[in-house]
Design a protein around this motif. Structure first.
Motif, PDB file in Angstrom:
ATOM      1  N   GLU A   1       0.841  -1.195   0.000  1.00 30.15           N
ATOM      2  CA  GLU A   1       0.000   0.000   0.000  1.00 30.15           C
ATOM      3  C   GLU A   1       0.883   1.255   0.000  1.00 30.15           C
ATOM      4  N   TYR A   2       0.519   2.256  -0.766  1.00 27.55           N
ATOM      5  CA  TYR A   2       1.312   3.484  -0.795  1.00 27.55           C
ATOM      6  C   TYR A   2       1.357   4.158   0.572  1.00 27.55           C
ATOM      7  N   TYR A   3       0.232   4.107   1.278  1.00 27.12           N
ATOM      8  CA  TYR A   3       0.204   4.723   2.609  1.00 27.12           C
ATOM      9  C   TYR A   3       1.155   4.007   3.550  1.00 27.12           C
ATOM     10  N   GLU A   4       1.198   2.719   3.361  1.00 29.33           N
ATOM     11  CA  GLU A   4       2.080   1.890   4.184  1.00 29.33           C
ATOM     12  C   GLU A   4       3.536   2.208   3.858  1.00 29.33           C
ATOM     13  N   VAL A   5       3.799   2.351   2.564  1.00 32.22           N
ATOM     14  CA  VAL A   5       5.163   2.654   2.130  1.00 32.22           C
ATOM     15  C   VAL A   5       5.667   3.937   2.787  1.00 32.22           C
TER      16      VAL A   5
END
Ligand SMILES: [Zn+2]
Ligand SMILES: [Zn+2]
Length: 397
Positions: free
Chosen positions: A4-8
């Motif tokens: 996930e981009y948010y996770e990244v």
């Protein structure tokens, strides 16, 4: 499986623009290849972080991503590729150009990107710090100087009308000093405009129309300067003009030009020299020429005269038998050398004085003088003239 981009970026799904930027900045620093040479893992992380930021920093892409996931922001992204970078194995050069793209434009124009590539990584930036506001414009003024001032150099105090920093708001343009990141460009100072043509899609980067490229928008405008941070004012400036300048030369006083709106760096003051023509002297490089009319008897017999110089009157000897148009040199009374020391010279150009009116007595004296053989051009000159006229007749007849 693609993360996930948010996770990244390690931010929540509700993260603000600034939080995303901050998180990105930290991670980009951490994984930047310059700091992790030959570290494949760091390189992959760096790509991942950039990809995530590229999407989440863009309102439109973020919306699509929120709705459709990776599939919403590029075909390859969904299948585990590198989004716009064309797959996971894309080379770093592409990322860097995209990465630079993201930050460079506004900053180079002097816009207000809150941070830029060079600033983040501390590498050889042309600017030492993030710029704010709009750079002030250069100011050009004309400075008239007399030949005397040019000869020796001069210090001038000038009164100049220019844009000065508003004292009420300290140049910020805001009464309280508050400003916020521009909601349109998110502080970058620039926006991308995509246009589709028959040749494909082109992306133009243009100054943000909302903030004019500054990246920030001020809150509660300063009433004294209407939010500009600058006002018309008058300042005194000291200019030291070296000897030997000439019309068209200019001196650049760095940072003495117009102040920049909202804290922008000031422009330069350009002082253009204009030499006032002198009523007695003409200038030839670093020499000055003075024309002196001398009577015929004085030219023949020699005399002492007083002539003006740039340093006051001086005695000059006219030697006997001085011919008209002779240049007599007075050393060291010319113009100071712009480079190096010393001064040029003054030349006195000697002219013969021919009176326009004569008394009866003077006329008789001159007639008597004329009878003397030594006073007229020699017989030799006469002969030359005669043969010249004869030749001319031969040619034209
Ligand atoms: Zn103000
Ligand atoms: Zn903007």
């Amino acid at each position: 499986m693609k993360r996930e981009y948010y996770e990244v970026l390690g931010v929540s799904r509700t993260a603000t623009k600034d939080e995303i930027k901050k998180a990105y900045r930290k991670l980009a620093l951490q994984f930047h290849p310059d700091k992790n040479p030959d570290n494949k893992d760091a390189e992959e992380h760096f790509k991942e972080v950039n990809e995530a930021y590229e999407v989440l920093s863009n309102d439109d892409k973020r919306r699509r991503y929120d709705q459709f996931g990776h599939a919403g922001v590029g075909s390859s992204a969904a299948s585990g590729g590198g989004g716009q970078y064309g797959g996971g194995a894309s080379d770093l050069g592409d990322i860097f150009s995209a990465f630079n793209d993201m930050f460079s434009g506004g900053r180079q124009r002097g816009g207000g990107a809150p941070f830029g590539f060079e600033e983040v990584f501390g590498g050889g930036g042309r600017r030492g710090q993030a710029s704010v506001g709009i750079p002030g414009t250069d100011l050009k003024i004309k400075l008239k100087l007399t030949l005397e001032e040019v000869a020796k150099g001069v210090e001038k105090t000038l009164k100049i009308k220019k844009q000065v920093t508003c004292k009420e708001c300290n140049g910020s343009g805001s009464k309280s000093g508050a400003s916020e990141s521009c909601p349109t460009c998110h502080g970058a100072g620039e926006v991308r405009q995509a246009s589709k043509t028959m040749f494909g899609q082109f992306v133009n980067i243009v100054a943000c129309p909302k903030c004019g490229g500054e990246g920030r928008i001020i809150k509660d405008r300063c009433p004294a300067c209407y939010g500009e941070g600058i006002k018309l004012g008058e300042v005194t400036v000291k200019v030291t003009v070296p000897a030997g300048v000439e019309s068209g030369n200019y001196l650049t006083l760095r940072g003495q030009g117009n102040s920049g709106p909202r804290g922008g760096a000031p422009g330069d003051l350009i002082v253009v020299i204009e030499e006032i023509p002198h009523e007695l002297f003409s200038r030839n490089g670093n020499d000055v020429i003075y024309t002196l009319a001398v009577s015929f008897p004085d030219l023949v017999l020699g005399t002492k005269v007083e002539v003006p110089t740039l340093d006051g009157a001086i005695k000059l000897t006219i030697p006997p038998a001085t011919q008209p148009e002779t240049m007599l040199r007075i050393a060291g009374h010319g113009i100071g050398h712009l480079r190096g020391s010393g001064r040029g010279d003054q030349y006195v150009k000697v002219n013969v004085y021919v009176p326009k009116e004569l008394s009866h007595q003077d006329k008789e004296l001159l007639k008597d003088l004329k009878k003397s053989a030594g006073i007229s051009p020699t017989a030799h000159n006469d002969r030359n003239a005669k043969s010249f006229f004869e030749k001319a007749r031969d040619i034209f007849s």
